[in-house]
Design a protein around this motif. Structure first.
Motif, PDB file in Angstrom:
ATOM      1  N   ASP A 324      32.686  34.566  60.425  1.00 58.51           N
ATOM      2  CA  ASP A 324      31.957  34.156  59.226  1.00 58.51           C
ATOM      3  C   ASP A 324      32.771  33.355  58.226  1.00 58.51           C
ATOM      4  N   MET A 325      34.078  33.298  58.351  1.00 64.43           N
ATOM      5  CA  MET A 325      34.880  32.595  57.340  1.00 64.43           C
ATOM      6  C   MET A 325      34.722  31.085  57.479  1.00 64.43           C
ATOM      7  N   TYR A 377      35.965  39.561  53.449  1.00 66.31           N
ATOM      8  CA  TYR A 377      35.654  39.729  54.866  1.00 66.31           C
ATOM      9  C   TYR A 377      36.499  40.868  55.440  1.00 66.31           C
ATOM     10  N   LYS A 386      31.588  38.885  57.099  1.00 69.56           N
ATOM     11  CA  LYS A 386      31.438  38.833  55.647  1.00 69.56           C
ATOM     12  C   LYS A 386      31.003  40.190  55.110  1.00 69.56           C
TER      13      LYS A 386
END
Length: 421
Positions: A324-325, A377, A386
């Motif tokens: 998700d980053m 995260y 996240k």
């Protein structure tokens, strides 16, 4: 050239003579870490491993450039808010203060069985752990009519330095009432707000020197990071100057002609004066050479940033497929600290804590009009996931926006010190 604590402060001539022929570079240390890529991920990882290992780990950092220009804040140089020198950083402190062997060369080969890296100059670097943080490369043919050989006519300026200076010079040389066009990249790509902060900074520059100029954004995506914040800002500060064309208006099928200086959108040819082509992206080439990619990116486990293809290799930053980053300098810096801790634990038996990550992306829309988006995260077995997030809101007052911009300036000073010492 190789810089370490001894050669950095000694004579360069003797070191150059030693390095004039191929060799194997090794040291007396039992544990060796090679880091390829000296940006937010690689420089941070090298520094944290070297400073916290009490000399138990020999760290070599491979980076072809002697002066590293950060992509983050490079848009502010285009907008006139920074000098180019303010985003340039050297590796001197990493060599002289932390004892890191800084090798200015290209990594061109990885032998995973022998656990070694080959450099363009012929040197071979053995490793116990390898950290790859090479940033991005571009996907050939992703924009019809453009390839890397055309970058001086239609700059990408998505690797900061000379390309950034070239793009700004072209914008400043535009005729009165001329057209600046950007071909924006498809997902995923480095720094999701980056192209749109750039549009803001180009508009700010043109508003002062060429107020009748026009900006055309050709975008294959139906939406983008901070879209509501940027479009509000464009309306407030640059009314009528910026036209954004998404996929429903032909943004998905753009092509360029570098000789004619045209952009063709949905079959309609537009004459432009400057064209900033930001192509589709992939992991830096050394990941492909090492055979650790899955598609265009290198998959990793978030617990340690280890490659899912080779446990002796850790991958950081833009090159990763991690979950998700976003692909940002802040993300790479955060991931580097997790990887450094994991490497020290693997090689020296030091304590390793659960991985935690954070990211914030600031953008400047106009003078003292800063906005941000960010999140925290955690690592799961599947990905970096996240936990929670935040984003600036439309309609914020001027004092808050100014404070957000000032916060970003403080962050820049902090992260570059964290990277380069």
């Amino acid at each position: 050239m190789i810089l370490n604590r001894r050669t950095f402060i000694g004579t360069g001539a003797a070191a150059a003579a030693i390095l004039s022929s191929p060799m194997v570079i090794a040291s007396g240390h039992a544990k060796r870490v090679v880091v390829v890529g000296g940006g937010a991920g690689g420089a941070t990882a090298a520094r944290y491993i070297a400073k916290d290992s009490d000399g138990e780990i020999d760290v070599t950092l491979v980076e072809p450039t002697r002066q590293y220009y950060t992509c983050f804040f490079s848009n502010l140089y285009i907008g006139g808010f920074r000098d180019i020198s303010s985003i340039g950083h050297s590796y001197g402190a990493l060599a002289s203060e932390y004892g890191i062997n800084v090798v200015h060369d290209w990594a061109i080969g990885v032998d995973r069985d022998a656990k070694s890296v080959t450099l363009a100059g012929g040197a071979v670097l053995p490793y116990d752990r390898l950290i790859l943080s090479p940033g991005i490369d571009f996907i050939d043919g992703s924009v019809e009519g453009w390839d890397i050989s055309k970058q001086n006519k239609m700059p990408h300026a998505y690797k900061a330095g000379s390309q950034t200076e070239l793009l700004k010079a072209q914008i400043e040389a535009m005729p009165e009432g001329g057209v600046y066009a950007m071909v924006a990249p498809p997902n995923p790509y480095r720094c999701p707000p980056g192209p749109y902060e750039r549009i803001s900074m180009v508009a700010h520059l043109l508003k002062g020197i060429n107020p009748t100029a026009k900006i055309l954004v050709v975008d294959p995506k139906p939406k983008f990071s901070k879209m509501a914040l940027f479009t509000e800002g464009w309306d407030n500060h640059y009314g009528g100057m910026i036209d954004w064309l998404g996929p429903d208006m032909g943004g998905q099928s753009a092509s360029v002609n570098t000789d004619a200086m045209t952009v063709t959108i949905d079959g309609v040819e537009e004459k432009v004066d400057v064209c900033n082509v930001i192509p589709a992206q992939k992991a830096g080439k050394i990941c492909e050479i090492a055979g650790i990619n899955e598609g265009n990116w290198a998959p990793v486990t978030g617990h340690t940033m280890q490659s899912r293809m080779d446990e002796n290799i850790h991958v950081l930053g833009d090159a990763t497929n991690q979950g998700d980053m976003p692909k940002s300098g802040f993300s790479a810096n955060s991931q580097a600290k997790v990887a450094a801790m994991a490497v020290r634990g693997e090689l020296t038996g030091s304590k390793v804590f659960p991985a935690r990550f954070s990211n914030t992306c600031w953008s400047l829309i106009d003078t003292d009009d800063g906005v941000k988006v960010g999140a925290t995260y955690e690592a799961t077995d599947e990905k970096i996931a996240k936990v929670d997030g935040f984003i600036s809101q439309t309609g914020e007052d001027a004092a808050l926006r100014k404070a957000t911009y000032e916060e970003s300036v403080g962050w820049y000073a902090g992260i570059t010190a964290d990277m380069f010492g």
